[in-house]
Design an enzyme around this catalytic site. Structure first.
Site, PDB file in Angstrom:
ATOM      1  N   HIS A  28       0.858  -1.179   0.000  1.00  0.00           N
ATOM      2  CA  HIS A  28       0.000   0.000   0.000  1.00  0.00           C
ATOM      3  C   HIS A  28       0.895   1.229   0.000  1.00  0.00           C
ATOM      4  O   HIS A  28       1.719   1.409   0.902  1.00  0.00           O
ATOM      5  CB  HIS A  28      -0.927   0.024   1.215  1.00  0.00           C
ATOM      6  CG  HIS A  28      -1.871   1.183   1.214  1.00  0.00           C
ATOM      7  ND1 HIS A  28      -3.158   1.088   0.713  1.00  0.00           N
ATOM      8  CD2 HIS A  28      -1.712   2.472   1.615  1.00  0.00           C
ATOM      9  CE1 HIS A  28      -3.760   2.265   0.827  1.00  0.00           C
ATOM     10  NE2 HIS A  28      -2.898   3.123   1.374  1.00  0.00           N
ATOM     11  N   CYS A  29       0.735   2.072  -0.993  1.00  0.00           N
ATOM     12  CA  CYS A  29       1.610   3.238  -1.163  1.00  0.00           C
ATOM     13  C   CYS A  29       0.872   4.491  -0.706  1.00  0.00           C
ATOM     14  O   CYS A  29      -0.143   4.874  -1.310  1.00  0.00           O
ATOM     15  CB  CYS A  29       2.043   3.368  -2.627  1.00  0.00           C
ATOM     16  SG  CYS A  29       3.137   4.775  -2.924  1.00  0.00           S
ATOM     17  N   ILE A  30       1.392   5.125   0.350  1.00  0.00           N
ATOM     18  CA  ILE A  30       0.740   6.336   0.840  1.00  0.00           C
ATOM     19  C   ILE A  30       0.950   7.504  -0.112  1.00  0.00           C
ATOM     20  O   ILE A  30       0.202   8.488  -0.065  1.00  0.00           O
ATOM     21  CB  ILE A  30       1.252   6.703   2.249  1.00  0.00           C
ATOM     22  CG1 ILE A  30       2.761   6.962   2.227  1.00  0.00           C
ATOM     23  CG2 ILE A  30       0.912   5.615   3.252  1.00  0.00           C
ATOM     24  CD1 ILE A  30       3.314   7.447   3.560  1.00  0.00           C
TER      25      ILE A  30
END
Length: 426
Positions: free
Chosen positions: A186-188
């Site tokens: 999951h890439c913020i």
């Protein structure tokens, strides 16, 4: 010049700590000083502050900070995405108008081409059209992409939240609240999960951002260099340290002196650049120069993952297996011959009942079938009868041998670099 040199040191330190904070958790850096600093930033220092807060305020400040921390890092929100795009926009708004009249016509063509790319690839990485999410409508299709290797992924595992069988290479994301196909992480920075369908846009985002930052630093360099050289001819030589080393220094002292001299010369030049070019060019150019290695290094890491046939999620799983192998509790077995299921079409996997209780594994088009299985035993002895139900009819009971290294294990998802690259770019 002293205050400006101190500012340069602070900026360099902040850049380094930013790299450590965001990338120090990568498996390849886990046992390095960067990994230790990452744990210090996220674990050791917060735990110490929490104990102090318990003594002073009874933990009220810690609870408020923890809620904010959990929201920023573990909830899906656009704060970091807005900061990322806002920083690019503000930097471009500062440097482009200031340098436009000082650059050649070729740059007037390059800037409109290279500047929109991070915005475009950020949009594509977050677009619903390229969503990596697994739903009931596309579940059967995702089940057919990859076979279970029975090492990292085993058949029959249910997602308790989504209430369907987990396809191979998938993972449930607690932030997105859904299962993600070929989950990478999951890439913020894009406020989205990266997996099948959108991982390619993330790679292009890293590439385009690296190129934009490097180009911004180069643009500041070509504009400021003649101005700085002209100013050096005007200012007295006392403004710059002499590169001549004092006599009688030892080898290591001379090296340290040379490094210090090079740094002071760099900061003196930087100060001159700020004086003649202004903050709009010098500061943005310095920021681009120091941050360009960050997306470039992350891109290099993901190219390594592609070469190894792994995702970020899988690299962590393999790292866990490696640690267990060091303890001597992992055994490698030979799988019994795998038979394609030709009697069950894809339509059988579209019904809810078959997804909850399937008769066997679905067929896939993947060119490699698993031939090994890894197990971990608590007593450090090979598995013995009676075998767990999940292994009966799957593994040859006489084939168990202790496994000490990952090189002994086959990764069926690794087809070779070029085939891996083609697969992730689909």
């Amino acid at each position: 010049m002293g205050p400006l040199r101190s500012i340069a040191l602070v900026v360099l330190l902040i850049s380094f700590l930013t790299f450590v904070a965001f990338f120090g958790r990568l498996p390849g850096l886990r046992n390095t000083p960067i990994g230790f600093l990452h744990r210090a930033i996220w674990i050791y220092i917060p735990n110490t502050l929490r104990h102090v807060d318990l003594l002073v305020t009874g933990g009220r400040f810690s609870r408020s900070a923890l809620r904010l921390f959990n929201y920023l890092l573990y909830d899906k929100h656009p704060v970091v995405l807005i900061f990322f795009l806002g920083l690019i926009s503000a930097s471009a708004a500062l440097i482009v108008p200031r340098t436009w009249s000082k650059i050649s016509s070729i740059h007037h063509v390059v800037i409109p081409v290279i500047l929109p790319l991070p915005y475009l690839f950020t949009y594509l990485a977050t677009s619903a059209r390229f969503s990596p999410y697994i739903t009931r409508d596309n579940h059967a299709r995702h089940m057919s992409y990859y076979p279970y290797d029975r090492i990292l992924y085993h058949p029959g595992h249910m997602c308790r939240t989504c209430l369907f069988l987990k396809p191979a290479r998938s993972k449930h994301c607690s932030m997105c609240k859904t299962c993600v196909a070929r989950n990478d992480h999951h890439c913020i920075w894009v406020n989205n999960c990266l997996g099948r369908n959108n991982y390619r846009w993330f790679l292009l985002l890293l590439l385009s951002t690296s190129m934009l930052l490097a180009y911004g630093a180069y643009l500041a360099y070509i504009v400021l260099t003649p101005l700085v050289e002209e100013q050096k001819r005007v200012w007295p030589e006392a403004h710059y340290r002499s590169p001549i080393l004092p006599a009688g220094l030892s080898f290591y002292a001379a090296r340290i002196h040379a490094i210090q001299d090079a740094f002071f010369h760099f900061t003196d030049t930087l100060i001159t650049a700020v004086a003649v070019g202004g903050v709009r060019i010098a500061a943005v150019g310095l920021l681009a120069f120091m941050t360009a290695p960050l997306p470039a290094a992350l891109l290099g890491y993901h190219i390594y993952l592609i070469w190894a046939g792994m995702t970020t999620n899988e690299s962590a799983k393999w790292s866990d297996w490696r640690q267990d192998m060091y303890d001597g509790r992992v055994f490698l077995g030979k799988q019994l011959p795998w038979t394609d299921i030709t009697t069950m079409g894809s339509r059988a996997w579209k019904t809810r009942d078959s997804m909850l209780d399937p008769p066997t594994e679905p067929p896939t088009d993947w060119p490699v079938r698993p031939s090994q299985i890894l197990v971990q035993t608590r007593d450090g002895k090979p598995p013995h009868d009676p075998l767990p139900e999940s292994l009966v009819g799957v593994v040859d009971p006489a084939s168990w041998k202790r496994c000490w290294r990952l090189t002994e294990v086959e990764n069926i998802y690794d087809l070779g670099f070029w085939d891996n690259l083609v697969e992730v770019l689909r």
